[in-house]
Design a protein around this motif. Structure first.
Motif, PDB file in Angstrom:
ATOM      1  N   GLY A  15       0.827  -1.197   0.000  1.00  0.00           N
ATOM      2  CA  GLY A  15       0.000   0.000   0.000  1.00  0.00           C
ATOM      3  C   GLY A  15       0.863   1.250   0.000  1.00  0.00           C
ATOM      4  O   GLY A  15       2.089   1.189  -0.038  1.00  0.00           O
ATOM      5  N   HIS A  16       0.212   2.385   0.058  1.00  0.00           N
ATOM      6  CA  HIS A  16       0.897   3.675  -0.009  1.00  0.00           C
ATOM      7  C   HIS A  16       1.678   3.949   1.279  1.00  0.00           C
ATOM      8  O   HIS A  16       1.088   4.013   2.359  1.00  0.00           O
ATOM      9  N   LYS A  17       3.001   4.092   1.158  1.00  0.00           N
ATOM     10  CA  LYS A  17       3.890   4.390   2.293  1.00  0.00           C
ATOM     11  C   LYS A  17       3.718   3.406   3.440  1.00  0.00           C
ATOM     12  O   LYS A  17       3.687   3.769   4.612  1.00  0.00           O
ATOM     13  N   ARG A  18       3.585   2.143   3.086  1.00  0.00           N
ATOM     14  CA  ARG A  18       3.422   1.103   4.093  1.00  0.00           C
ATOM     15  C   ARG A  18       4.356  -0.044   3.713  1.00  0.00           C
ATOM     16  O   ARG A  18       4.062  -0.818   2.811  1.00  0.00           O
ATOM     17  N   TRP A  19       5.481  -0.133   4.399  1.00  0.00           N
ATOM     18  CA  TRP A  19       6.526  -1.097   4.081  1.00  0.00           C
ATOM     19  C   TRP A  19       6.671  -2.130   5.187  1.00  0.00           C
ATOM     20  O   TRP A  19       6.531  -1.816   6.360  1.00  0.00           O
ATOM     21  N   ILE A  20       6.965  -3.367   4.785  1.00  0.00           N
ATOM     22  CA  ILE A  20       7.334  -4.411   5.737  1.00  0.00           C
ATOM     23  C   ILE A  20       8.632  -5.045   5.249  1.00  0.00           C
ATOM     24  O   ILE A  20       9.002  -4.912   4.079  1.00  0.00           O
ATOM     25  N   ALA A  21       9.314  -5.715   6.156  1.00  0.00           N
ATOM     26  CA  ALA A  21      10.494  -6.488   5.786  1.00  0.00           C
ATOM     27  C   ALA A  21      10.234  -7.936   6.172  1.00  0.00           C
ATOM     28  O   ALA A  21       9.715  -8.213   7.254  1.00  0.00           O
ATOM     29  N   ARG A  22      10.576  -8.839   5.280  1.00  0.00           N
ATOM     30  CA  ARG A  22      10.407 -10.273   5.532  1.00  0.00           C
ATOM     31  C   ARG A  22      11.774 -10.876   5.831  1.00  0.00           C
ATOM     32  O   ARG A  22      12.725 -10.695   5.079  1.00  0.00           O
ATOM     33  N   ILE A  23      11.846 -11.604   6.932  1.00  0.00           N
ATOM     34  CA  ILE A  23      13.088 -12.230   7.378  1.00  0.00           C
ATOM     35  C   ILE A  23      13.004 -13.728   7.105  1.00  0.00           C
ATOM     36  O   ILE A  23      12.034 -14.377   7.504  1.00  0.00           O
ATOM     37  N   THR A  24      14.013 -14.264   6.419  1.00  0.00           N
ATOM     38  CA  THR A  24      14.138 -15.706   6.207  1.00  0.00           C
ATOM     39  C   THR A  24      15.576 -16.108   6.523  1.00  0.00           C
ATOM     40  O   THR A  24      16.475 -15.271   6.526  1.00  0.00           O
ATOM     41  N   ARG A  25      15.791 -17.375   6.778  1.00  0.00           N
ATOM     42  CA  ARG A  25      17.151 -17.860   7.040  1.00  0.00           C
ATOM     43  C   ARG A  25      17.863 -18.144   5.728  1.00  0.00           C
ATOM     44  O   ARG A  25      17.246 -18.615   4.768  1.00  0.00           O
ATOM     45  N   THR A  26      19.161 -17.890   5.689  1.00  0.00           N
ATOM     46  CA  THR A  26      19.928 -18.122   4.466  1.00  0.00           C
ATOM     47  C   THR A  26      20.034 -19.604   4.130  1.00  0.00           C
ATOM     48  O   THR A  26      20.150 -19.963   2.963  1.00  0.00           O
ATOM     49  N   ALA A  37       7.488 -19.712  22.011  1.00  0.00           N
ATOM     50  CA  ALA A  37       8.348 -20.727  21.405  1.00  0.00           C
ATOM     51  C   ALA A  37       7.631 -21.318  20.190  1.00  0.00           C
ATOM     52  O   ALA A  37       6.594 -21.959  20.322  1.00  0.00           O
ATOM     53  N   SER A  38       8.166 -21.033  19.007  1.00  0.00           N
ATOM     54  CA  SER A  38       7.545 -21.525  17.776  1.00  0.00           C
ATOM     55  C   SER A  38       8.552 -21.476  16.634  1.00  0.00           C
ATOM     56  O   SER A  38       9.642 -20.925  16.779  1.00  0.00           O
ATOM     57  N   GLU A  39       8.174 -22.055  15.505  1.00  0.00           N
ATOM     58  CA  GLU A  39       9.009 -22.047  14.305  1.00  0.00           C
ATOM     59  C   GLU A  39       8.192 -21.525  13.129  1.00  0.00           C
ATOM     60  O   GLU A  39       7.005 -21.820  13.006  1.00  0.00           O
ATOM     61  N   HIS A  40       8.862 -20.753  12.263  1.00  0.00           N
ATOM     62  CA  HIS A  40       8.203 -20.151  11.103  1.00  0.00           C
ATOM     63  C   HIS A  40       9.147 -20.193   9.911  1.00  0.00           C
ATOM     64  O   HIS A  40      10.358 -20.059  10.079  1.00  0.00           O
ATOM     65  N   SER A  41       8.601 -20.309   8.714  1.00  0.00           N
ATOM     66  CA  SER A  41       9.443 -20.266   7.517  1.00  0.00           C
ATOM     67  C   SER A  41       9.922 -18.844   7.239  1.00  0.00           C
ATOM     68  O   SER A  41      10.954 -18.640   6.610  1.00  0.00           O
ATOM     69  N   TYR A  42       9.163 -17.844   7.712  1.00  0.00           N
ATOM     70  CA  TYR A  42       9.561 -16.441   7.601  1.00  0.00           C
ATOM     71  C   TYR A  42       8.871 -15.640   8.693  1.00  0.00           C
ATOM     72  O   TYR A  42       7.895 -16.094   9.290  1.00  0.00           O
ATOM     73  N   LEU A  43       9.390 -14.446   8.942  1.00  0.00           N
ATOM     74  CA  LEU A  43       8.766 -13.498   9.866  1.00  0.00           C
ATOM     75  C   LEU A  43       8.672 -12.152   9.168  1.00  0.00           C
ATOM     76  O   LEU A  43       9.603 -11.754   8.466  1.00  0.00           O
ATOM     77  N   ASP A  44       7.559 -11.451   9.354  1.00  0.00           N
ATOM     78  CA  ASP A  44       7.383 -10.107   8.807  1.00  0.00           C
ATOM     79  C   ASP A  44       7.446  -9.093   9.937  1.00  0.00           C
ATOM     80  O   ASP A  44       6.972  -9.360  11.049  1.00  0.00           O
ATOM     81  N   THR A  45       8.006  -7.927   9.639  1.00  0.00           N
ATOM     82  CA  THR A  45       8.008  -6.842  10.614  1.00  0.00           C
ATOM     83  C   THR A  45       6.640  -6.175  10.630  1.00  0.00           C
ATOM     84  O   THR A  45       5.821  -6.392   9.735  1.00  0.00           O
ATOM     85  N   LYS A  46       6.435  -5.335  11.620  1.00  0.00           N
ATOM     86  CA  LYS A  46       5.227  -4.512  11.596  1.00  0.00           C
ATOM     87  C   LYS A  46       5.402  -3.465  10.498  1.00  0.00           C
ATOM     88  O   LYS A  46       6.531  -3.176  10.081  1.00  0.00           O
ATOM     89  N   PRO A  47       4.323  -2.891   9.992  1.00  0.00           N
ATOM     90  CA  PRO A  47       4.435  -1.905   8.912  1.00  0.00           C
ATOM     91  C   PRO A  47       5.233  -0.665   9.337  1.00  0.00           C
ATOM     92  O   PRO A  47       5.152  -0.224  10.482  1.00  0.00           O
ATOM     93  N   ALA A  48       5.999  -0.131   8.394  1.00  0.00           N
ATOM     94  CA  ALA A  48       6.792   1.078   8.613  1.00  0.00           C
ATOM     95  C   ALA A  48       6.507   2.050   7.468  1.00  0.00           C
ATOM     96  O   ALA A  48       5.943   1.673   6.443  1.00  0.00           O
ATOM     97  N   GLU A  52      13.605   1.684   4.381  1.00  0.00           N
ATOM     98  CA  GLU A  52      14.752   1.716   5.291  1.00  0.00           C
ATOM     99  C   GLU A  52      14.326   1.458   6.734  1.00  0.00           C
ATOM    100  O   GLU A  52      15.012   0.766   7.480  1.00  0.00           O
ATOM    101  N   GLU A  53      13.201   2.027   7.122  1.00  0.00           N
ATOM    102  CA  GLU A  53      12.691   1.821   8.481  1.00  0.00           C
ATOM    103  C   GLU A  53      12.275   0.360   8.684  1.00  0.00           C
ATOM    104  O   GLU A  53      12.527  -0.226   9.736  1.00  0.00           O
TER     105      GLU A  53
END
Length: 68
Positions: A15-26, A37-48, A52-53
């Motif tokens: 969306g407009h000025k709404r960024w997230i970053a997705r974290i995965t393992r290399t 305590a849990s496992e995930h294939s990826y994690l997303d940040t809250k919107p920024a 860069e944020e």
């Protein structure tokens, strides 16, 4: 996509000025979190408001957020 420590960080605009970053393992394994305590294939940040944020939030999550 950037590599930070043993993780990939990819930024997405949702969306407009709404960024997230997705974290995965290399290595492709699941990411384990401490609380809860849990496992995930990826994690997303809250919107920024900028890519860069969102990346900064991802780095902080890796460094201080209990991601293993």
């Amino acid at each position: 996509m950037i590599t930070y420590k043993q993780y990939h960080i990819q930024r997405f605009e949702q969306g407009h000025k709404r960024w997230i970053a997705r974290i995965t393992r290399t290595d492709g394994q699941n990411i384990r979190t401490i609380l809860p305590a849990s496992e995930h294939s990826y994690l997303d940040t809250k919107p920024a408001t900028s890519a860069e944020e969102a990346e900064k939030l991802a780095r902080e999550g890796i460094d201080f957020g209990g991601v293993v």
